[in-house]
Design a protein around this motif. Structure first.
Motif, PDB file in Angstrom:
ATOM      1  N   VAL A  50       0.851  -1.189   0.000  1.00  0.00           N
ATOM      2  CA  VAL A  50       0.000   0.000   0.000  1.00  0.00           C
ATOM      3  C   VAL A  50       0.887   1.239   0.000  1.00  0.00           C
ATOM      4  CG1 VAL A  50      -1.884  -1.138   1.236  1.00  0.00           C
ATOM      5  CG2 VAL A  50      -0.110   0.052   2.539  1.00  0.00           C
ATOM      6  N   ASP A  51       0.322   2.337  -0.400  1.00  0.00           N
ATOM      7  CA  ASP A  51       1.039   3.615  -0.408  1.00  0.00           C
ATOM      8  C   ASP A  51       0.385   4.527   0.630  1.00  0.00           C
ATOM      9  OD1 ASP A  51       2.303   5.988  -0.818  1.00  0.00           O
ATOM     10  OD2 ASP A  51       1.870   6.134  -2.966  1.00  0.00           O
ATOM     11  N   PRO A  52       0.969   4.598   1.832  1.00  0.00           N
ATOM     12  CA  PRO A  52       0.384   5.395   2.912  1.00  0.00           C
ATOM     13  C   PRO A  52       0.221   6.874   2.590  1.00  0.00           C
ATOM     14  CG  PRO A  52       2.095   3.931   3.739  1.00  0.00           C
ATOM     15  CD  PRO A  52       2.215   3.941   2.250  1.00  0.00           C
ATOM     16  N   LYS A  53       0.907   7.337   1.539  1.00  0.00           N
ATOM     17  CA  LYS A  53       0.792   8.741   1.148  1.00  0.00           C
ATOM     18  C   LYS A  53      -0.569   9.033   0.519  1.00  0.00           C
ATOM     19  CE  LYS A  53       5.765   9.354   0.376  1.00  0.00           C
ATOM     20  NZ  LYS A  53       6.819   9.676  -0.614  1.00  0.00           N
ATOM     21  N   LYS A  54      -1.227   7.969   0.063  1.00  0.00           N
ATOM     22  CA  LYS A  54      -2.545   8.125  -0.545  1.00  0.00           C
ATOM     23  C   LYS A  54      -3.617   7.957   0.526  1.00  0.00           C
ATOM     24  CE  LYS A  54      -1.059   6.439  -5.080  1.00  0.00           C
ATOM     25  NZ  LYS A  54      -1.262   5.413  -6.135  1.00  0.00           N
ATOM     26  N   GLN A  58      -4.496   4.488   3.614  1.00  0.00           N
ATOM     27  CA  GLN A  58      -4.015   4.621   4.992  1.00  0.00           C
ATOM     28  C   GLN A  58      -4.811   3.663   5.880  1.00  0.00           C
ATOM     29  OE1 GLN A  58      -4.290   8.740   6.091  1.00  0.00           O
ATOM     30  NE2 GLN A  58      -2.739   9.401   4.633  1.00  0.00           N
ATOM     31  N   ILE A  59      -4.171   2.592   6.270  1.00  0.00           N
ATOM     32  CA  ILE A  59      -4.836   1.571   7.076  1.00  0.00           C
ATOM     33  C   ILE A  59      -4.617   1.868   8.556  1.00  0.00           C
ATOM     34  CG2 ILE A  59      -4.854  -0.886   7.653  1.00  0.00           C
ATOM     35  CD1 ILE A  59      -3.993  -1.416   4.763  1.00  0.00           C
ATOM     36  N   ARG A  60      -5.722   2.036   9.268  1.00  0.00           N
ATOM     37  CA  ARG A  60      -5.632   2.376  10.685  1.00  0.00           C
ATOM     38  C   ARG A  60      -6.908   1.967  11.403  1.00  0.00           C
ATOM     39  NH1 ARG A  60      -4.254   8.379  13.244  1.00  0.00           N
ATOM     40  NH2 ARG A  60      -4.080   7.713  15.412  1.00  0.00           N
ATOM     41  N   ASP A 166       2.777   2.189   8.661  1.00  0.00           N
ATOM     42  CA  ASP A 166       3.773   3.258   8.723  1.00  0.00           C
ATOM     43  C   ASP A 166       4.122   3.716   7.309  1.00  0.00           C
ATOM     44  OD1 ASP A 166       5.613   1.467   7.597  1.00  0.00           O
ATOM     45  OD2 ASP A 166       6.574   0.992   9.509  1.00  0.00           O
ATOM     46  N   ARG A 167       5.044   4.628   7.197  1.00  0.00           N
ATOM     47  CA  ARG A 167       5.346   5.227   5.890  1.00  0.00           C
ATOM     48  C   ARG A 167       5.957   4.237   4.910  1.00  0.00           C
ATOM     49  NH1 ARG A 167      10.395   9.279   7.432  1.00  0.00           N
ATOM     50  NH2 ARG A 167      11.830   7.681   8.219  1.00  0.00           N
ATOM     51  N   VAL A 171       2.963  -2.842   9.224  1.00  0.00           N
ATOM     52  CA  VAL A 171       2.047  -2.804  10.360  1.00  0.00           C
ATOM     53  C   VAL A 171       2.579  -3.766  11.419  1.00  0.00           C
ATOM     54  CG1 VAL A 171      -0.283  -3.257  11.199  1.00  0.00           C
ATOM     55  CG2 VAL A 171       0.044  -2.284   8.926  1.00  0.00           C
ATOM     56  N   HIS A 172       2.790  -3.271  12.644  1.00  0.00           N
ATOM     57  CA  HIS A 172       3.258  -4.099  13.753  1.00  0.00           C
ATOM     58  C   HIS A 172       2.176  -4.156  14.824  1.00  0.00           C
ATOM     59  CE1 HIS A 172       7.545  -4.111  12.402  1.00  0.00           C
ATOM     60  NE2 HIS A 172       7.189  -2.951  11.854  1.00  0.00           N
ATOM     61  N   VAL A 173       1.848  -5.363  15.274  1.00  0.00           N
ATOM     62  CA  VAL A 173       0.793  -5.516  16.276  1.00  0.00           C
ATOM     63  C   VAL A 173       1.181  -6.583  17.303  1.00  0.00           C
ATOM     64  CG1 VAL A 173      -1.659  -5.909  16.679  1.00  0.00           C
ATOM     65  CG2 VAL A 173      -0.898  -5.030  14.469  1.00  0.00           C
ATOM     66  N   PRO A 174       1.095  -6.272  18.604  1.00  0.00           N
ATOM     67  CA  PRO A 174       1.348  -7.300  19.628  1.00  0.00           C
ATOM     68  C   PRO A 174       0.137  -8.218  19.722  1.00  0.00           C
ATOM     69  CG  PRO A 174       0.689  -5.252  20.670  1.00  0.00           C
ATOM     70  CD  PRO A 174       0.845  -4.944  19.204  1.00  0.00           C
ATOM     71  N   ILE A 175       0.371  -9.526  19.893  1.00  0.00           N
ATOM     72  CA  ILE A 175      -0.755 -10.459  19.987  1.00  0.00           C
ATOM     73  C   ILE A 175      -0.768 -11.241  21.297  1.00  0.00           C
ATOM     74  CG2 ILE A 175      -0.975 -10.723  17.486  1.00  0.00           C
ATOM     75  CD1 ILE A 175       0.492 -13.445  17.807  1.00  0.00           C
ATOM     76  N   GLY A 176       0.113 -10.865  22.226  1.00  0.00           N
ATOM     77  CA  GLY A 176       0.085 -11.538  23.519  1.00  0.00           C
ATOM     78  C   GLY A 176       1.468 -11.704  24.109  1.00  0.00           C
ATOM     79  N   LYS A 177       1.572 -12.638  25.042  1.00  0.00           N
ATOM     80  CA  LYS A 177       2.829 -12.904  25.739  1.00  0.00           C
ATOM     81  C   LYS A 177       3.267 -14.353  25.518  1.00  0.00           C
ATOM     82  CE  LYS A 177       3.280  -8.882  27.926  1.00  0.00           C
ATOM     83  NZ  LYS A 177       4.478  -8.014  27.816  1.00  0.00           N
ATOM     84  N   VAL A 178       4.548 -14.607  25.722  1.00  0.00           N
ATOM     85  CA  VAL A 178       5.087 -15.953  25.571  1.00  0.00           C
ATOM     86  C   VAL A 178       4.387 -16.930  26.522  1.00  0.00           C
ATOM     87  CG1 VAL A 178       7.157 -17.367  25.974  1.00  0.00           C
ATOM     88  CG2 VAL A 178       7.340 -15.235  24.683  1.00  0.00           C
TER      89      VAL A 178
END
Length: 229
Positions: A50-54, A58-60, A166-167, A171-178
């Motif tokens: 994707v092109d975040p400039k467009k 912008q995925i959010r 991000d630019r 996309v970084h997302v936490p999904i839990g703990k070890v």
């Protein structure tokens, strides 16, 4: 190039960099090779075409993970009157108006999430240059600018995570703990994956998910096959 630690070198030996693991395999391997002396966070990282400039790419957004994140979030709410009372009853850690804004301008940041009612955004907007760079600015797209402060606070406390491209299209997302059971981490993984699949912009070209990996706080990245989700 930074020298890799012995633990990282040993962990890397156990990861087949030419293989795309299933979500279940990646979770199991990440936990197996984790060497942190604390309950490390498990995170997934997507590289999207994707092109975040467009504006239309912008995925959010935000989503409540079914099994939470394993982290207790400290919530600050900008509200007044009855809404302030609702926020306190919902479990908000800090509730206030201009008094909290002044503390933040003075360098206070003992909170993880900021929620605000629409009528408080004129006050909160003054903090844009401070909260914005830290990713703490309330936004309607993530449900943090709302009159339903009870729902907002309860969702954050229940394990709500935000995601934003991000630019560079990542996309970084936490999904839990070890310490989480494998099936709970996989379920959280599938939840965020489904959200991002549905968020694909109609104007995005080429392979949407160019790369997907899973890692722990100090662990190596493990390539994951999106089809396994």
């Amino acid at each position: 190039m930074a020298k890799k630690s012995k633990n990282m070198q040993e962990a890397l030996k156990q990861v087949d960099t030419a293989k795309a693991y299933s979500a279940e395999e990646a979770v199991a391997l990440a936990k197996e090779i984790d060497t942190a002396k604390f309950d490390a966070t498990v995170e997934v990282a997507y590289r999207l075409s994707v092109d975040p400039k467009k504006a239309d790419q912008q995925i959010r957004g935000a989503v409540v993970l079914p099994n939470g994140t394993g982290k207790t979030q400290t919530v600050l709410v900008f509200a007044k009157g009855e809404k302030a009372k609702e926020a306190e009853e919902a479990g908000a850690d800090y509730v206030g108006e201009a008094d909290l804004a002044q503390k933040i301008q003075g360098g206070w940041f003992d909170f993880d999430v900021v929620v605000a009612t629409p009528d408080m955004m004129a006050e909160v907007g003054k903090l844009g240059r401070i909260l914005g760079p830290k990713g703490l600015m309330p936004n309607p797209k993530t449900g943090t600018v709302t009159m339903d402060v009870t729902k907002a606070v309860e969702e954050v406390k229940a394990g709500k995570v935000t995601y934003r491209v991000d630019r560079n299209g990542n996309v970084h997302v936490p999904i839990g703990k070890v310490s989480f059971d494998n099936d709970k981490l996989v379920e959280n993984f599938k939840t965020i994956h489904d959200i991002l699949v549905k968020a694909k912009p109609a104007t995005a070209k080429g392979i949407y998910m160019k790369n997907l990996s899973l890692t722990t706080t100090f662990g190596p990245g493990i390539h994951v096959d999106p089809a396994s989700l």
